[in-house]
Design a protein around this motif. Sequence first.
Motif, short mmCIF file in Angstrom:
data_model
loop_
_atom_site.label_atom_id
_atom_site.label_comp_id
_atom_site.label_asym_id
_atom_site.label_seq_id
_atom_site.Cartn_x
_atom_site.Cartn_y
_atom_site.Cartn_z
N SER A 1 0.87 -1.28 -0.02
CA SER A 1 0.03 -0.04 0.07
C SER A 1 0.80 1.16 -0.04
CB SER A 1 -0.76 -0.04 1.17
OG SER A 1 -1.80 0.94 1.27
N ASP B 1 1.87 5.17 -2.44
CA ASP B 1 1.64 6.31 -3.30
C ASP B 1 2.84 6.27 -4.51
OD1 ASP B 1 -0.65 7.27 -2.19
OD2 ASP B 1 0.41 8.83 -1.03
N ARG C 1 1.67 7.06 -8.42
CA ARG C 1 0.27 6.81 -8.82
C ARG C 1 -0.25 8.08 -9.09
NH1 ARG C 1 -1.27 4.79 -4.70
NH2 ARG C 1 -2.94 6.33 -3.55
N THR D 1 0.31 6.27 -13.83
CA THR D 1 1.72 6.51 -13.20
C THR D 1 2.42 7.52 -13.87
OG1 THR D 1 2.64 4.50 -14.32
CG2 THR D 1 1.77 4.23 -12.14
N TRP E 1 -4.44 -3.95 -4.50
CA TRP E 1 -4.08 -2.76 -5.58
C TRP E 1 -3.47 -1.91 -4.59
CZ3 TRP E 1 -7.09 2.15 -5.48
CH2 TRP E 1 -6.73 3.01 -6.24
N TRP E 2 -2.41 -1.15 -4.92
CA TRP E 2 -1.59 -0.39 -4.10
C TRP E 2 -2.25 0.86 -3.79
CZ3 TRP E 2 2.90 2.63 -7.01
CH2 TRP E 2 2.50 3.21 -8.09
N GLY E 3 -3.37 1.26 -4.36
CA GLY E 3 -3.85 2.45 -3.64
C GLY E 3 -4.92 2.30 -2.48
N GLU F 1 -10.74 6.42 -5.07
CA GLU F 1 -10.33 6.61 -3.83
C GLU F 1 -11.29 5.29 -2.93
OE1 GLU F 1 -11.26 10.38 -2.35
OE2 GLU F 1 -9.86 11.19 -3.77
#
Length: 359
Positions: A38, A40, A116, A121, A270-272, A299
Amino acid sequence: MPPLADEVIALLPAADEMLRCAVHAAGIAVDPGGTAISADAVALVEVPLPWPKPVFASGLLEDFTSMMDLAVGPTRVLAAIPAHGDETPDTVRGGPNTSTGGTSPAGTVRMALHCRAGAGTNVYRFIADGAVGLRLLFAHLARRMPTEPITERAGFTMTGAARDERAVLICTQGSHDVCCGSEGTRLAADFEAVLRAYRTQDSDVPDNLPTSSGHVGVYRVSHTGGHRFAPTAMTLPDGRMWAGIEAGELAAILDRTADAHALAPRCRGWWGAPTGPAQVAERAVFERVGWPLEAMAREIRFSPDGTGWDVQVAAGQAGRTWTVSVTAGRTVPTIACRALGGLPAKPATEFEVTRLRES
């Protein structure tokens, strides 16, 4: 650590078995959901082998940490194997400066920062004057955005920038875990072979495998977590992490021709998305919507609801919002790799989606 519950003990290997953690996790069908990075941004620093465990114990990354607060936001720092001078730009073993290929000037360090930005990206590449320049670079990025001016004789320079560059990060750190060292290295070699085959139009490549044509950065990186799911990979620009993935599937993911519904159970997250339950909720939306979701900036908002978590996946610009109810599922053991009976083992929680609705 408290003793393991009986239902967790029942999932351990036999007392006389010495299993690899990835073999055991597959055998008891552990869900990889909720185990992704996780962040940005991801910073890929070119660090020659061998790597210590952890990779921050000595050498170029000594005194760095796996998560660092940069101006772009929380950033995961990973070592990447330097590129070989004779490799082509679209299949590079680890060099962050994959737009040019080749080797760095002696004594310099290359770094690529994948950030991100909206639904994709931004990628910024730097070259630093050794270990001192690398520390000056990170100190600069802690205070300023990558696009801000760099003073002369700063100890580092920016060498390029790109938007939505396709890349694959494959954990190959054998000093951390043998499963990543063996399975990750195999996956990296297999995927590089797929790319080479397409460049040369190799007749042995199956007709139904996506082309994955064009530039793809291939990075062999340090520990990304989840070694029990080896081989593991992160794909960019979508920012998803994958468990037990293979070369042909990576090509299809990059081309967005893979069956998202079929692959979703092997998505770690998902990294967001910030936490295990939130990553599992976002994955459920991906499973339903498919690749069009990746074109939506989104978000994640979540809160406990008494029996679990209530998660909102909001794609404001697209005018779409999904509400996902998540509860705790099984508690499963994370075993010690190749240890008798898998001991000592740690408990890990799986998460289950009980409801998904679009509002």
